[in-house]
Write a protein that holds these residues in place. Structure first.
Motif, mmCIF file in Angstrom:
data_model
loop_
_atom_site.group_PDB
_atom_site.id
_atom_site.type_symbol
_atom_site.label_atom_id
_atom_site.label_comp_id
_atom_site.label_asym_id
_atom_site.label_seq_id
_atom_site.Cartn_x
_atom_site.Cartn_y
_atom_site.Cartn_z
ATOM 1 N N GLY A 37 -8.697 2.905 -31.274
ATOM 2 C CA GLY A 37 -9.489 4.040 -30.825
ATOM 3 C C GLY A 37 -10.983 3.810 -30.813
ATOM 4 O O GLY A 37 -11.758 4.774 -30.721
ATOM 5 N N VAL A 38 -11.423 2.551 -30.906
ATOM 6 C CA VAL A 38 -12.852 2.253 -30.983
ATOM 7 C C VAL A 38 -13.580 2.769 -29.741
ATOM 8 O O VAL A 38 -13.158 2.542 -28.612
ATOM 9 N N ARG A 39 -14.684 3.468 -29.997
ATOM 10 C CA ARG A 39 -15.486 4.017 -28.908
ATOM 11 C C ARG A 39 -16.886 3.416 -28.855
ATOM 12 O O ARG A 39 -17.556 3.483 -27.835
ATOM 13 N N THR A 40 -17.335 2.830 -29.981
ATOM 14 C CA THR A 40 -18.682 2.261 -30.023
ATOM 15 C C THR A 40 -18.668 0.966 -30.810
ATOM 16 O O THR A 40 -18.028 0.871 -31.855
ATOM 17 N N VAL A 41 -19.392 -0.024 -30.296
ATOM 18 C CA VAL A 41 -19.612 -1.283 -31.001
ATOM 19 C C VAL A 41 -21.104 -1.429 -31.244
ATOM 20 O O VAL A 41 -21.908 -1.343 -30.311
ATOM 21 N N VAL A 42 -21.486 -1.627 -32.505
ATOM 22 C CA VAL A 42 -22.876 -1.884 -32.867
ATOM 23 C C VAL A 42 -22.983 -3.372 -33.195
ATOM 24 O O VAL A 42 -22.447 -3.840 -34.194
ATOM 25 N N ASP A 43 -23.658 -4.104 -32.316
ATOM 26 C CA ASP A 43 -23.784 -5.557 -32.419
ATOM 27 C C ASP A 43 -25.101 -5.891 -33.113
ATOM 28 O O ASP A 43 -26.176 -5.548 -32.608
ATOM 29 N N LEU A 44 -25.033 -6.570 -34.254
ATOM 30 C CA LEU A 44 -26.211 -6.863 -35.063
ATOM 31 C C LEU A 44 -26.845 -8.218 -34.724
ATOM 32 O O LEU A 44 -27.828 -8.599 -35.345
ATOM 33 N N ARG A 45 -26.321 -8.916 -33.724
ATOM 34 C CA ARG A 45 -26.815 -10.251 -33.399
ATOM 35 C C ARG A 45 -28.005 -10.198 -32.440
ATOM 36 O O ARG A 45 -28.230 -9.215 -31.743
ATOM 37 N N ASP A 46 -28.733 -11.315 -32.399
ATOM 38 C CA ASP A 46 -29.811 -11.458 -31.421
ATOM 39 C C ASP A 46 -29.216 -11.737 -30.045
ATOM 40 O O ASP A 46 -28.068 -12.183 -29.919
ATOM 41 N N ALA A 47 -30.026 -11.528 -29.005
ATOM 42 C CA ALA A 47 -29.542 -11.700 -27.636
ATOM 43 C C ALA A 47 -29.029 -13.118 -27.379
ATOM 44 O O ALA A 47 -28.069 -13.323 -26.631
ATOM 45 N N SER A 48 -29.642 -14.113 -28.008
ATOM 46 C CA SER A 48 -29.256 -15.506 -27.762
ATOM 47 C C SER A 48 -27.849 -15.819 -28.266
ATOM 48 O O SER A 48 -27.260 -16.840 -27.884
ATOM 49 N N GLU A 49 -27.303 -14.975 -29.106
ATOM 50 C CA GLU A 49 -25.978 -15.227 -29.675
ATOM 51 C C GLU A 49 -24.848 -14.652 -28.831
ATOM 52 O O GLU A 49 -23.673 -14.911 -29.120
ATOM 53 N N HIS A 50 -25.142 -13.900 -27.803
ATOM 54 C CA HIS A 50 -24.100 -13.224 -27.030
ATOM 55 C C HIS A 50 -23.461 -14.200 -26.043
ATOM 56 O O HIS A 50 -24.076 -14.609 -25.066
#
Length: 246
Positions: free
Chosen positions: A63-76
């Protein structure tokens, strides 16, 4: 909290999302209110980019509706995109720390010894995290970084503290990541950082659990966040997510 109780709660909270190794629900932990933290509210995880199609389906089924990603842009480097109906919010904790913080405390990276100086010098980052969660739509939310241990560990510590979770349970939750994460480096053919981490802790004459317990001793998460600029409504929204009113 007894060891037997902690192990039982741990096994019950572990989530199997194929492609990830360190996923668990922050619900079911004891709090000062006498009620456990809510299940299905906030999940902590390692790199969701590694989710297989089966893992992505498990995330959706939860049921996940939101993901909060704590990484820097270079890690995506996503192997597969998140489902279209899942919101993605980025709170890059390393980037928000700034160069001065890294010059002063970078040697502590990968250990919980970095947590106290981070909270002291980067309160704006803590507010950004709380603001992202307070503004998320209803439904389960995932907080993650790369290994789900350091940045996610700090975020989980802050969120669980805000909910009034027993310090011993927060320490226990933090320590669960190590056995989950250690196999990751071999799988990805990366240098295992634990020799350096263990050395840093040994030089400080302490252990990971003792460091986290010491940080939590007298820590007032609400007061800290309000002083840093979070609004009472934002703090209340995050607490309500993990500890709903009866």
């Amino acid at each position: 909290m007894s060891r037997t109780h902690a192990v039982a709660a741990t096994e019950d909270r572990t989530l199997v999302w194929d492609g990830c190794l360190n996923v668990r629900d922050l619900g079911g932990l004891p709090t000062a209110s006498g009620r456990p933290t809510a299940r299905g509210a906030i999940v902590r995880a390692d790199n969701l980019d590694r989710l297989t199609a089966e893992g992505r389906e498990a995330l959706r089924e939860y049921g996940v509706r939101t993901v909060v990603d704590l990484r820097d842009a270079s890690e995506h480097k996503p192997l597969l995109p998140l489902p279209e109906d899942v919101d993605l919010v980025r709170v890059p904790l390393d980037e928000l720390a700034g160069e001065a913080w890294w010059e002063a405390y970078g040697r502590l990276d990968g250990t919980p010894l970095a947590f106290r100086p981070y909270l002291e010098h980067c309160p704006h980052a803590a507010v950004a995290l709380v603001r992202a969660i307070a503004g998320a739509r209803p439904g389960p939310l995932v907080v993650h970084c790369g290994a789900g241990r350091d940045r996610t560990g700090l975020a989980s510590l802050l969120l669980l503290s805000l909910a009034g979770t027993a310090p011993a349970a927060i320490v226990e939750d933090y320590l669960l990541s190590d056995p989950n994460v250690r196999p990751l480096y071999g799988m990805l053919r990366l240098q295992d950082p634990y020799r350096r981490i263990d050395t840093v802790l040994a030089e400080a004459g302490t252990s990971a659990g003792a460091v986290v317990a010491g940080l939590l001793d007298g820590f007032d998460a609400e007061g800290y966040l309000l002083a840093a600029g979070a609004t009472p409504a934002e703090v209340a929204a995050v607490r309500e997510r993990l500890l709903p009113a009866v």
